[in-house]
Design an enzyme around this catalytic site. Structure first.
Site, PDB file in Angstrom:
ATOM      1  N   SER A 241       0.611  -1.159  -0.156  1.00 13.33           N
ATOM      2  CA  SER A 241       0.091   0.022   0.246  1.00 13.33           C
ATOM      3  C   SER A 241       0.807   1.389   0.007  1.00 13.33           C
ATOM      4  CB  SER A 241      -0.864   0.142   1.159  1.00 13.33           C
ATOM      5  OG  SER A 241      -0.638  -0.565   2.457  1.00 13.33           O
ATOM      6  N   HIS A 271      -1.864  -9.251   1.873  1.00 12.05           N
ATOM      7  CA  HIS A 271      -1.788  -7.881   2.785  1.00 12.05           C
ATOM      8  C   HIS A 271      -2.537  -7.355   3.880  1.00 12.05           C
ATOM      9  CE1 HIS A 271       0.307  -3.611   3.238  1.00 12.05           C
ATOM     10  NE2 HIS A 271      -0.131  -3.179   2.037  1.00 12.05           N
ATOM     11  N   HIS A 318       5.515 -12.659   6.772  1.00 10.47           N
ATOM     12  CA  HIS A 318       5.994 -11.724   6.326  1.00 10.47           C
ATOM     13  C   HIS A 318       7.515 -11.247   5.657  1.00 10.47           C
ATOM     14  CE1 HIS A 318       6.374  -7.420   6.741  1.00 10.47           C
ATOM     15  NE2 HIS A 318       4.895  -7.218   7.351  1.00 10.47           N
ATOM     16  N   ARG A 327       3.792  -5.218  16.755  1.00 12.50           N
ATOM     17  CA  ARG A 327       2.272  -5.204  16.718  1.00 12.50           C
ATOM     18  C   ARG A 327       1.588  -5.702  16.963  1.00 12.50           C
ATOM     19  NH1 ARG A 327       1.746  -3.787   9.947  1.00 12.50           N
ATOM     20  NH2 ARG A 327       3.156  -4.867  10.528  1.00 12.50           N
ATOM     21  N   ASP A 373      -2.281  -8.568  11.749  1.00 14.99           N
ATOM     22  CA  ASP A 373      -3.579  -9.160  11.335  1.00 14.99           C
ATOM     23  C   ASP A 373      -3.426 -10.230  11.655  1.00 14.99           C
ATOM     24  OD1 ASP A 373      -3.656  -6.979   8.810  1.00 14.99           O
ATOM     25  OD2 ASP A 373      -2.015  -8.579   8.194  1.00 14.99           O
TER      26      ASP A 373
HETATM   27  N1  CMX Z   1       0.831 -20.184   5.795  1.00 12.61           N
HETATM   28  C1  CMX Z   1       1.717 -20.799   4.429  1.00 12.61           C
HETATM   29  N2  CMX Z   1       2.279 -20.552   3.540  1.00 12.61           N
HETATM   30  C2  CMX Z   1       3.540 -19.396   4.061  1.00 12.61           C
HETATM   31  C3  CMX Z   1       2.722 -18.537   5.244  1.00 12.61           C
HETATM   32  C4  CMX Z   1       1.617 -18.689   5.837  1.00 12.61           C
HETATM   33  N3  CMX Z   1       1.596 -18.216   6.079  1.00 12.61           N
HETATM   34  N4  CMX Z   1       3.910 -17.449   4.657  1.00 12.61           N
HETATM   35  C5  CMX Z   1       4.735 -18.095   3.928  1.00 12.61           C
HETATM   36  N5  CMX Z   1       4.311 -18.904   3.192  1.00 12.61           N
HETATM   37  C6  CMX Z   1       4.954 -19.993   1.896  1.00 12.61           C
HETATM   38  C7  CMX Z   1       4.910 -19.249   0.996  1.00 12.61           C
HETATM   39  O1  CMX Z   1       3.254 -18.788  -0.012  1.00 12.61           O
HETATM   40  C8  CMX Z   1       5.474 -19.102   0.475  1.00 12.61           C
HETATM   41  O2  CMX Z   1       5.071 -20.883   0.200  1.00 12.61           O
HETATM   42  P1  CMX Z   1       5.803 -21.191  -2.263  1.00 12.61           P
HETATM   43  O3  CMX Z   1       6.905 -20.929  -2.606  1.00 12.61           O
HETATM   44  O4  CMX Z   1       4.774 -22.377  -1.636  1.00 12.61           O
HETATM   45  O5  CMX Z   1       4.826 -20.145  -3.095  1.00 12.61           O
HETATM   46  C9  CMX Z   1       6.944 -19.467   0.747  1.00 12.61           C
HETATM   47  O6  CMX Z   1       6.063 -19.713   2.315  1.00 12.61           O
HETATM   48  C10 CMX Z   1       7.904 -18.689   1.140  1.00 12.61           C
HETATM   49  O7  CMX Z   1       6.944 -17.359   1.014  1.00 12.61           O
HETATM   50  P2  CMX Z   1       8.177 -16.344   2.913  1.00 12.61           P
HETATM   51  O8  CMX Z   1       9.122 -16.146   2.002  1.00 12.61           O
HETATM   52  O9  CMX Z   1       8.262 -17.198   3.729  1.00 12.61           O
HETATM   53  O10 CMX Z   1       7.017 -15.151   2.885  1.00 12.61           O
HETATM   54  P3  CMX Z   1       6.274 -14.080   1.437  1.00 12.61           P
HETATM   55  O11 CMX Z   1       7.443 -12.779   1.690  1.00 12.61           O
HETATM   56  O12 CMX Z   1       6.410 -14.935   0.081  1.00 12.61           O
HETATM   57  O13 CMX Z   1       5.260 -13.969   1.267  1.00 12.61           O
HETATM   58  C11 CMX Z   1       3.341 -12.963   2.955  1.00 12.61           C
HETATM   59  C12 CMX Z   1       5.167 -12.964   2.724  1.00 12.61           C
HETATM   60  C13 CMX Z   1       2.663 -11.652   3.444  1.00 12.61           C
HETATM   61  C14 CMX Z   1       2.531 -12.786   2.151  1.00 12.61           C
HETATM   62  C15 CMX Z   1       3.059 -14.174   3.566  1.00 12.61           C
HETATM   63  O14 CMX Z   1       4.228 -14.882   4.204  1.00 12.61           O
HETATM   64  C16 CMX Z   1       1.493 -15.103   3.845  1.00 12.61           C
HETATM   65  O15 CMX Z   1       1.315 -15.161   2.384  1.00 12.61           O
HETATM   66  N6  CMX Z   1       0.791 -14.935   4.601  1.00 12.61           N
HETATM   67  C17 CMX Z   1      -0.756 -14.544   4.619  1.00 12.61           C
HETATM   68  C18 CMX Z   1      -1.115 -13.774   4.576  1.00 12.61           C
HETATM   69  C19 CMX Z   1      -0.647 -12.909   5.386  1.00 12.61           C
HETATM   70  O16 CMX Z   1      -1.182 -13.201   6.553  1.00 12.61           O
HETATM   71  N7  CMX Z   1      -1.179 -11.136   5.456  1.00 12.61           N
HETATM   72  C20 CMX Z   1      -0.967  -9.896   6.028  1.00 12.61           C
HETATM   73  C21 CMX Z   1       0.870  -9.780   5.905  1.00 12.61           C
HETATM   74  C22 CMX Z   1       0.759  -8.162   6.867  1.00 12.61           C
HETATM   75  C23 CMX Z   1       0.469  -7.040   6.405  1.00 12.61           C
HETATM   76  O17 CMX Z   1       1.125  -7.042   5.124  1.00 12.61           O
HETATM   77  O18 CMX Z   1      -0.803  -6.491   6.933  1.00 12.61           O
END
Ligand code: CMX
Length: 441
Positions: A241, A271, A318, A327, A373
C-alpha cells in the site's frame, strides 16, 4: 503558516539540504546489488526508495521516526485512556519530534474543523448496493472527494513546484480528518441498516471513530481505536500500500487518487485484507470443530488441513519481519491489560502457540511468526464488531496517517517520477550468454 506546517517545512528543508550534500559527495556510492532471484521474487530487500517516516527492522519491527512501538506507547500523549493518540503519531511522522499535549490538542481541533465530508460522497455511496465490499465502498468514497483536492486545483492553475508539499499537506489534513466519518458511514450503511451516528466533536480523532462505529460505547473500545490507529499507520515504504501511494504520487496525481490506489493494494489478502481472512478462518474452524474452545491438537489438525488444501495460514508470515510482529504483541498487551477473558482472543493466543512450529516444519516459510493481522480482528469481535469484511477499512484509515505524511515528505524533498527497470526473457538470455562468455574467457 500553521504550527505543524511550519515545523514540517523547517524539518523537511533541512533534510532536503542534507540529501543534496549527500548526493553531491556520495551520489555514485553503491547501496545494494540485485540478483536474479530478487528480479523474479518480488524485489524482496532491494533498496530503491527513500521513506523518511519509518524504518522496518526484520527482528526489532517498525520504528516511527526512530521510536519503537513500546516507546511510543510510553512517550506519545495519551487520550482519556492509556493508549497513544494517533494525532501525536502524525505530528511525529512530519516533524521527528514527540509532540506536547498542546500540539496534539491543536491537531485534534484542526481535524475537527476539516472533518466535513462533501455531500456528494454520501450520495455516491448510497448508489452502491449495501453488500458491496466495504473496501470497494471506501475506495469509491475516497475518489468521490477528489474534486476538493487543493493539489489538483492549484496544479491546474500553474502551481510552482516548490509549493507542491504545501498543497499535499492541506489535502493530507483534510483527508485524514474526513476518513473516520466516511469509514463509519460505510460500516453503518452496510451492517446497521443505515442508522448513522453523528460525530461527537468533544472527542479526539480515534475516539470519535469508535463512537461513530457504535459497536461499543465503552472507553476501552475508544482506547483500542487509538492504539489500532497508531500501530497500523506505517510500515516503511516497500509494503504494497505504501509503495503504491509512493508510485502514484510520483506522477503528481493528487493525494486523493494516490490514497485510493494505496487502498486498492491494501485490499489484497496477502496484505491488509489478511485481517478479515484471519477471523473468517477462525470462525470457519470453530464451526467445523463445533466448539468455541478448541484444544491445541484440534487447532493443529485444522492448520494442517488448511495447508494441505493449498492455502496460507492468514496472519502468519511476513516479507520482512523475522520475529513476532511488535504490533501483534502490542495488541496482546492491550488484551492482557484490559483483562479480556474472551473465547476468540484465547483462540488467537492458542494459535500463536500452535502455528509457528508447523510453519517452521514446512522448511520454506521464512517467517513463521504472527503479523499484525493475526490479532486485530479478535479485539474487534470482543467489542461487538463481528462483520469482518469491514476490518481492512479500519486498517486503511490508520494507514492514511503514514502514507499521507510520506507524501508530504516526497513532495517537499522534490522526489522524481518513480521508474525502475524491467527486463524480458530475450534480455535475460542475452545477459546470461554474455556472463557465460565472460566466465569462459
Ligand atoms: N502459510 C502458509 N505458507 C506460507 C505462509 C503462511 N502464513 N507464509 C509464507 N508461506 C509460504 C509462501 O506461500 C511461499 O510458498 P511457495 O514457495 O510455495 O510459494 C513460501 O512460504 C515462502 O514465502 P516467504 O518468503 O516466507 O514469504 P513471502 O515474503 O513470499 O510472503 C506473506 C509474505 C505475508 C505474503 C506470506 O507470509 C503470507 O502469505 N502470509 C499469509 C497472509 C498474511 O498474513 N498477510 C498479511 C501480511 C501483513 C500485512 O501486510 O498486513
Amino acid at each position: 503558516m500553521d504550527p505543524l506546517k511550519q515545523k514540517f517545512f523547517e524539518k523537511s528543508t533541512s533534510v532536503k539540504n542534507e540529501i543534496k550534500e549527500l548526493l553531491k559527495e556520495h551520489g555514485d556510492l553503491k547501496v545494494d546489488e540485485v540478483n536474479l532471484g530478487q528480479v523474479f521474487g518480488g524485489a524482496r530487500d532491494v533498496i530503491m526508495m527513500f521513506w523518511e517516516p519509518s524504518l522496518l527492522d526484520a527482528n526489532e519491527g517498525i520504528r516511527f521516526m526512530g521510536y519503537s512501538i513500546p516507546e511510543l506507547r510510553e512517550k506519545l500523549p495519551q487520550g482519556k485512556g492509556n493508549e497513544p493518540l494517533p494525532e501525536g503519531l502524525f505530528w511525529l511522522l512530519l516533524t521527528g519530534e514527540i509532540p506536547t499535549e498542546e500540539n496534539v490538542q491543536w491537531l485534534s481541533e484542526q481535524w475537527k474543523h476539516r472533518s466535513k465530508v462533501p455531500e456528494q460522497t454520501f450520495k455516491v455511496l448510497e448508489q452502491l448496493p449495501a453488500d458491496t465490499h466495504p473496501m470497494t465502498q471506501f475506495i469509491i468514497g475516497i475518489t468521490s472527494m477528489q474534486s476538493s483536492s487543493h493539489f489538483a486545483s492549484r496544479y491546474a492553475k500553474g502551481m510552482n513546484k516548490l509549493e507542491y508539499w504545501d498543497a499535499v499537506y492541506e489535502d493530507a489534513m483534510d483527508l485524514i480528518a474526513r476518513l473516520p466519518r466516511v469509514a463509519a458511514y460505510i460500516y453503518r450503511r452496510s451492517f446497521h441498516n443505515g442508522k448513522h451516528i453523528q460525530p461527537d466533536i468533544s472527542l479526539d480523532w480515534g475516539a470519535n471513530l469508535a463512537h461513530m462505529l457504535g459497536t461499543s460505547s465503552s472507553e476501552e473500545f475508544k482506547n483500542l481505536m487509538c492504539l489500532y490507529m497508531t500501530i497500523h499507520a506505517d510500515h516503511e515504504g516497500g509494503n504494497a500500500s505504501a509503495h503504491t501511494m509512493h508510485l502514484i504520487g510520483s506522477t503528481l496525481a493528487d493525494p486523493y487518487l494516490s490514497f485510493a490506489g494505496a487502498m486498492s493494494s491494501l485490499a489484497g489478502p496477502l496484505h491488509g485484507l489478511a485481517n478479515q481472512e484471519v477471523i473468517k478462518w477462525i470462525f470457519d474452524m470453530l464451526e467445523t470443530l463445533e466448539t468455541r474452545k478448541p484444544t491445541k491438537e484440534q487447532i493443529a489438525d485444522y492448520v494442517r488441513s488448511t495447508l494441505a488444501s493449498g492455502k496460507v495460514i492468514p496472519g502468519y508470515g511476513h516479507a520482512v519481519l523475522r520475529q513476532p510482529d511488535p504490533r501483534f504483541i502490542a495488541q496482546q498487551r492491550f488484551a492482557e491489560r484490559n483483562k479480556l477473558d474472551d473465547d476468540i482472543v484465547n483462540v488467537v493466543w492458542k494459535i500463536y502457540e500452535v502455528v509457528p512450529p508447523i510453519l517452521q516444519g514446512l522448511g520454506k516459510v521464512k517467517n513463521p511468526w504472527p503479523n499484525v493481522d493475526a490479532h486485530s480482528g479478535s479485539l474487534l469481535v470482543h467489542y461487538g464488531m463481528t462483520e469482518y469484511s469491514f476490518y481492512t477499512v479500519l486498517f486503511g484509515v490508520s494507514r492514511a496517517l503514514g502514507v499521507l505524511a510520506a507524501q508530504c515528505w516526497s513532495r517537499a524533498l522534490g522526489m522524481p517520477l518513480e521508474r525502475p527497470k524491467s527486463v524480458n526473457m530475450h534480455w535475460l538470455k542475452e545477459f546470461l550468454a554474455e556472463k557465460k562468455e565472460v566466465v569462459l574467457n
